[in-house]
Scaffold this active site. Sequence first.
Site, short mmCIF file in Angstrom:
data_model
loop_
_atom_site.label_atom_id
_atom_site.label_comp_id
_atom_site.label_asym_id
_atom_site.label_seq_id
_atom_site.Cartn_x
_atom_site.Cartn_y
_atom_site.Cartn_z
N GLY A 269 0.81 -1.19 -0.07
CA GLY A 269 0.13 0.01 -0.05
C GLY A 269 1.00 1.26 -0.09
O GLY A 269 1.96 1.04 -0.20
N GLY A 271 2.38 4.69 1.66
CA GLY A 271 2.53 5.43 2.86
C GLY A 271 3.94 5.08 3.63
O GLY A 271 4.72 4.35 3.07
N VAL A 273 4.47 2.97 6.09
CA VAL A 273 4.93 1.64 6.60
C VAL A 273 5.50 1.03 5.32
O VAL A 273 6.43 0.21 5.38
CB VAL A 273 3.75 1.16 7.18
CG1 VAL A 273 3.96 -0.44 7.24
CG2 VAL A 273 3.15 1.61 8.29
N GLU A 294 0.07 -1.45 -7.18
CA GLU A 294 -1.12 -0.60 -7.85
C GLU A 294 -0.06 0.88 -7.81
O GLU A 294 -0.61 1.60 -8.63
CB GLU A 294 -2.14 -0.70 -7.28
CG GLU A 294 -2.42 -0.19 -5.86
CD GLU A 294 -3.81 -0.14 -4.96
OE1 GLU A 294 -4.62 -0.88 -5.64
OE2 GLU A 294 -3.83 0.44 -3.99
#
Lengths: 503, 503
Positions: A269, A271, A273, A294
């Site tokens: 994802g 960000g 992290v 993505e």
Amino acid sequence: MAFDYEMKKRLRNDCAEALIMSADEAAKLIEDGMVVGVSGFTPSGYPKAVPLALAERVKNGEEIHVELFTGASVGPEIDTALVEAGIVTRRLPYQTNATLRNAINAGQVKYIDMHLSQSPQYVNMGFLPKPDVALVEALAITEEGNLILTTAVGNTPTFVKNADTVIVELAMKKPLALEGMHDIYITENPPHRKPINICHPADRIGTTYVECGWDKIKAIVISDFIDKTRPLADIKEDERKIGENIIAFFKEEVKAGRLTNELLPLQSGVGSVANAVLYGLIDSEFENLTCYTEVVQDSMLDLLRSGKATMASTTSISPSPAGQEKFFEEVEFFKDKIIFRPEEISNNPEVARRLGVIAMNTALEVDIYGNVNSTHVMGKKMMNGIGGSGDFSRNAGISIFTTSSIAKNGDISSIVPMVSHVDHTEHEVMVIVTEQGYADLRGLSPKERAVKIIENCAHPDYRDQLMDYFNRACAAAPCQTPHILDEALSWHADFEKNGTMKK
Amino acid sequence: MAFDYEMKKRLRNDCAEALIMSADEAAKLIEDGMVVGVSGFTPSGYPKAVPLALAERVKNGEEIHVELFTGASVGPEIDTALVEAGIVTRRLPYQTNATLRNAINAGQVKYIDMHLSQSPQYVNMGFLPKPDVALVEALAITEEGNLILTTAVGNTPTFVKNADTVIVELAMKKPLALEGMHDIYITENPPHRKPINICHPADRIGTTYVECGWDKIKAIVISDFIDKTRPLADIKEDERKIGENIIAFFKEEVKAGRLTNELLPLQSGVGSVANAVLYGLIDSEFENLTCYTEVVQDSMLDLLRSGKATMASTTSISPSPAGQEKFFEEVEFFKDKIIFRPEEISNNPEVARRLGVIAMNTALEVDIYGNVNSTHVMGKKMMNGIGGSGDFSRNAGISIFTTSSIAKNGDISSIVPMVSHVDHTEHEVMVIVTEQGYADLRGLSPKERAVKIIENCAHPDYRDQLMDYFNRACAAAPCQTPHILDEALSWHADFEKNGTMKK
């Protein structure tokens, strides 16, 4: 602007010249009541000049409302400007914009929070209205009138296919060298659909352009805008620890023989992290990594630069402003290392399952049985949306969800008795990671999961309180998944009333 | 039993004779602490003689505990007998047995409620321990020691592949004519997995046998047992109306040009609603139907008999006892109309997505925003499990969930403010059908969904109460998904305290 040599490299048919117009003129093609599909995914590859001109028309007194379909989040030139102008009545499939978020929660914009891979299918199968206009940022238009996209593919191929009117914003500031990095493939509708023949993230199955044709192109707007990508946030201590814990988990998997040092294709994802994990991999024993994801951000570019990863398949690249500039300078280096695909393919369940991706996504909160809320604050207010997290996690080889164990200075425990909204169920959440540690839930019954999550992932300040709930729920009535219904959501209700989940 | 001519048709290598033994003897191959994988899916194609013999050993004082992996539900010879004997410590991935259900809820058996398509992957990728013993009902053993299965495939190929010891129960009462109806294919583990090349439910990609080999087969038990399938229940008035409403929805889809009269491959869950829909299709204008599903029951056999459907792909056939007898008499008719596949393939996300299946599954309860609970009574007690409903609905062309609008003589509303457990989220639930009508949720925001579900699907006795909750939740705080946290689960809590959800 003169139709000079440079322009001819981008507009490869003489008929283009007659279609060049100002953003104001092009915006007039968008009428009240239309459905508009725009290019872009994350604040990348989205149109800017025409949306701003459209907002201007409304400021000058026109009444225009549109339903707005995108790839995912887009930039403020769309989600701030059009929403502030009151133009957007319905919006899908994902967003991350504060202005839009407020309008959604206020009920001013109807928001359909969808699995990204399903959004093009919904259009192609007629479950959603077809876009009247496709508004597309492009790098160039081929002699045949096909579109070379820029830094994101998103849902553009589907919007162009279904719309009768295509408006192109020609992104002069993006290097032509990006041409060739796209791999455009649209699935047929069932029952005519064929296998998506991707067996490795590097496999190509499509064309480098989006099929369009000159008959559809009704306007070309020459644009000097660049994407308003987000600045790189510092990696906080908690995030660094989460990254370390994920890598510790990978090492255990290798030790147990379930993964090799090449892991499996990584989906991560957006960000800090994600950045922490990927930076952690640069300094690890893992090698020949690949990504099937993505969004590519700064850390993944660095992973490719380091040679630890050999390539990344994505639908968008969205680094920080500085990272974007550097990427544009180095496009030739990345040309055989990044493939841009439509989000129907980048996020496709078929491919994710086949490749066995390691899906790493963030949770807002997780409950003691492993259900994940990734969209709704206190079960009610929309944060961003599910995005691609469901596409990946449900079909992953290994699905991992991360969260800091606490939020709001410790007044919120991200591990709760029962999540206030469910986006990912106990059936597909395999590993929970917080800065405290990780809980591997595979093959465990709900009660076993509860103990593991509380012990390994919850913040020490909340462990006793969680264990107390769990023990009382177990004592109350024997069952598969112990709960006290009157109390299951009381932590959230307490936070709303008292500003803290602490009892 | 003599190794006669009939037996030689089923045991095609002379080395088989030495492996024939009694169920008691074979059961001794199962030792305390082992993981046992059994054939079968629904009460069909499961071993019977050896489980009963194993239970007998424990009754006679032996201490035996095993972890039990199945395809899905199996018959009482396993789930009643072994559970009553206290043999089963852990059980996956699905069940429907009252004795086992009670033991699960009492905490005596640890139950892992899994997406069926993921259960073989969990074994093959090492997320679960490998079965020590695979206990398999077979029709015949080939000269090479490969297994011809009977009326279900389930997880048998994976269990046989991973176990070192295979015990075969030779089902003498099942007709040899079933041979050739199976299509066995095991996916490689990632990153070596290839496309599953099924583009039509009738496509074949595998072998008619399960690869095994004589070295693994340690016992052959000759069995005269037949499957204890469930009797056919009468279709109740509510169920008939649900079937009618689904067919009304299909007709609207055809009218809107989103489906043709051939629909898309049908997946339908088990039970009377499924039967009502399929019987409804026999008397409809729809034609050339196909099924891509996990269980074939009486109604689907009749749909094939009627010529309305041309073929059915499944992992199991589980008709009523009378239907079973009739099916065995007519095997030759069905031979080119039914394909039995491993559940990894029958339920595969890749194939379901490609084919665009119409997934029809039952809900225990649905909330006003379209989340579905299909497993937990009052959020706590396990009913059966998620089974294949998630595999199909998440990847379906159209996902439909059905439920009667009320239960317990009206004291339970199946439409509630918030479901007490989530198995299927708002992101993938497209259509809700009750006997009251249907709610097409595609493209709607949560608040639009709420109104539609309450008006079209809720029982009139609960509509005002639901609308009152929704209106007060909307008024309490503007947000994407209005809820009153203190009250969201109060209907369930009320039912527990007062025996009714009526306020």
